[in-house]
Scaffold this active site. Structure first.
Site, PDB file in Angstrom:
ATOM      1  N   HIS A  85       0.827  -1.212   0.000  1.00  0.00           N
ATOM      2  CA  HIS A  85       0.000   0.000   0.000  1.00  0.00           C
ATOM      3  C   HIS A  85       0.861   1.262   0.000  1.00  0.00           C
ATOM      4  CE1 HIS A  85       0.452   0.804   4.403  1.00  0.00           C
ATOM      5  NE2 HIS A  85       0.370  -0.506   4.539  1.00  0.00           N
ATOM      6  N   ASP A 126      -0.235   4.342   0.841  1.00  0.00           N
ATOM      7  CA  ASP A 126      -0.577   5.325   1.860  1.00  0.00           C
ATOM      8  C   ASP A 126       0.126   5.016   3.178  1.00  0.00           C
ATOM      9  OD1 ASP A 126      -2.201   3.015   2.162  1.00  0.00           O
ATOM     10  OD2 ASP A 126      -3.613   4.135   3.400  1.00  0.00           O
ATOM     11  N   ASP A 154       6.149   0.706   7.250  1.00  0.00           N
ATOM     12  CA  ASP A 154       4.773   0.375   6.877  1.00  0.00           C
ATOM     13  C   ASP A 154       4.281   1.324   5.793  1.00  0.00           C
ATOM     14  OD1 ASP A 154       2.231  -0.707   6.895  1.00  0.00           O
ATOM     15  OD2 ASP A 154       1.619   0.292   8.731  1.00  0.00           O
ATOM     16  N   GLU A 179      -5.061   1.594   2.287  1.00  0.00           N
ATOM     17  CA  GLU A 179      -5.050   0.423   3.177  1.00  0.00           C
ATOM     18  C   GLU A 179      -5.201   0.819   4.632  1.00  0.00           C
ATOM     19  OE1 GLU A 179      -3.438  -2.624   5.861  1.00  0.00           O
ATOM     20  OE2 GLU A 179      -2.691  -0.588   5.538  1.00  0.00           O
ATOM     21  N   GLU A 180      -4.622   1.963   5.005  1.00  0.00           N
ATOM     22  CA  GLU A 180      -4.641   2.352   6.414  1.00  0.00           C
ATOM     23  C   GLU A 180      -6.051   2.633   6.933  1.00  0.00           C
ATOM     24  OE1 GLU A 180      -2.356   1.925   8.348  1.00  0.00           O
ATOM     25  OE2 GLU A 180      -0.452   2.045   7.282  1.00  0.00           O
ATOM     26  N   GLU A 184       3.540  -6.601   3.869  1.00  0.00           N
ATOM     27  CA  GLU A 184       3.469  -5.904   5.160  1.00  0.00           C
ATOM     28  C   GLU A 184       4.644  -6.328   6.052  1.00  0.00           C
ATOM     29  OE1 GLU A 184       1.529  -3.592   6.251  1.00  0.00           O
ATOM     30  OE2 GLU A 184      -0.396  -3.670   5.198  1.00  0.00           O
ATOM     31  N   HIS A 191       3.660   3.076  12.512  1.00  0.00           N
ATOM     32  CA  HIS A 191       2.761   4.113  13.037  1.00  0.00           C
ATOM     33  C   HIS A 191       3.367   4.907  14.192  1.00  0.00           C
ATOM     34  CE1 HIS A 191      -1.086   1.811  11.495  1.00  0.00           C
ATOM     35  NE2 HIS A 191      -0.111   1.868  10.594  1.00  0.00           N
TER      36      HIS A 191
END
Length: 393
Positions: free
Chosen positions: A83, A85, A116, A150-151, A176, A365
């Site tokens: 992903h 984003d 991530d 995706e987030e 991931e 994150h």
């Protein structure tokens, strides 16, 4: 003897891996608050540079996902999903470096998305470039699905690709961060809103009212009781987390309403929303026995299925073999505690799928998010071995 996978791994350029990763990190794609267009442009530049036809796919929200295929023929086909984003960087005061600078300190690439999962995307793109440089050809194809959104559950990214008929490959890898271990199961999630109803009164006469915040406090103190006595061999036990709370209207008013958003993580096998919600309702009923004024109601606001893939699939065995050849040992089978786009391949498209990528979910994150440069290069070399084997098939 030099095989195609070995030659492809040897052709991986560590400087290229790092350069692509830094360019992707610099292309801000915070979600919410931004779009993936700049990051998509970086990926397209790399893909077109190795001769891969690319397509941007947009759904109703106009968020860009990139689809590109290398190779041709009716042989083996593999989707690699990542992903574009990231979560927002948050307060810059919490970072020791520019979150979009892509600095390397003590062997760690630091930046929003380093772990991530822009680092993994860079590793996969560099692996594809290595395969091109070695001239590997055959009947196989590698298709990149570089998805938006995706987030925030993948609704405007991989789900759009699935609905558009793009998930047709015989196997899939989702890159991931798995610490380069083999992810074969992932948790799902039920986002539940619980609301306590009370009775407003003047703040100087609280006994004339029913304090909804107090009622919610009683509910929260027993929240763990909603969890079943269940455990998955890879994903562990289900969890519950009180995430957001709102209540009251003024400091001098007894609050008549308090609501809370709850994150209830599911393990594979939990498929019935009513069964997941029932303990929340039972807890509210039980509280009323000792505290008749408590009026808490709950409903599921969003549901995301857990997913599990077989451990003996061809893609799992391919990853094990490539990792063993590169690192001397096979990766362990693990579960992924978060929710990923792998569920679309497993649950909706019925494609054998595994999660495999560099970096640790424990630093995703976070401020000063990072991934080890050595792990990025190792991932690229393992991906190159996998891609070469598929392309030559």
């Amino acid at each position: 003897m030099r095989t195609e996978p070995h030659a492809a791994a040897e052709a991986v350029d560590p400087d290229e891996v790092l350069a692509i990763a830094r360019s992707l990190i610099a292309a801000r794609s915070e979600n919410p608050g931004g779009t993936e267009d700049e990051a998509a442009a970086v990926a397209i530049g790399v893909l077109e540079g190795i001769g891969a036809p690319t397509e941007i796919v947009r759904g109703a929200a106009r968020r860009p996902s990139v689809v590109a295929t290398i190779g041709a023929g009716s042989g083996p086909s593999l989707a690699w999903n990542g992903h574009l984003d990231t979560v927002p960087a948050g307060s810059l005061d919490t970072w020791s470096v520019d979150p979009f600078g892509g600095e390397v300190i003590d062997g760690r690439l630091i930046g929003r998305g380093a772990c991530d999962m822009k680092g993994a995307i860079a590793a996969a793109l560099a692996a594809a470039a290595a395969c091109r440089r070695t001239g590997i050809e055959g009947n196989g194809t590698i298709t990149f699905h570089l998805a938006a959104d995706e987030e925030l559950a993948g609704i405007h990214g991989t789900k759009v690709l699935w609905e558009g008929g793009f998930l047709t490959q015989r196997a899939a890898i989702v890159g991931e961060p798995s610490d380069l271990q083999l992810g074969l199961a992932e948790r799902g999630g039920a986002w539940i809103t619980a609301t306590a109803h009370g009775k407003a009164a003047h703040g100087s006469q609280p006994d004339r009212g029913v304090n909804a915040i107090t009622s919610m406090a009683r509910f929260l103190l027993r929240l763990r009781e909603v969890l079943p006595d269940a455990e998955h061999p890879l994903c562990g036990r289900p969890t519950v987390n009180a995430a957001l709370i709102e209540g009251g209207s003024a400091p001098n008013v007894v609050p008549d309403r308090c609501s809370i958003d709850i994150d209830r993580r599911l393990i594979p096998g939990e498929t019935d929303p009513d069964a997941v919600l029932a303990p929340f309702l039972a807890l509210a009923t039980d509280l009323r026995r000792d505290h008749p004024e408590v009026d808490v109601r709950a409903e599921i606001r969003e549901w995301t299925d857990a997913a599990e893939a077989p451990s003996d699939s061809s893609v799992a065995d391919t990853i094990r073999a490539a990792a063993r050849a590169e690192r001397g040992e096979a990766p362990a089978d693990v579960g992924f505690t978060g929710i990923t786009d792998a569920r679309f391949y497993i649950n909706q498209a019925d494609i054998p799928t595994a999660i495999f990528g560099p970096g640790s979910l424990s630093v995703a994150h976070t401020a000063n998010e990072w991934v080890a440069v050595d792990d990025l290069v190792a991932a690229a070399r393992i991906y190159a071995r996998i891609f070469a084997g598929v392309l030559a098939g």
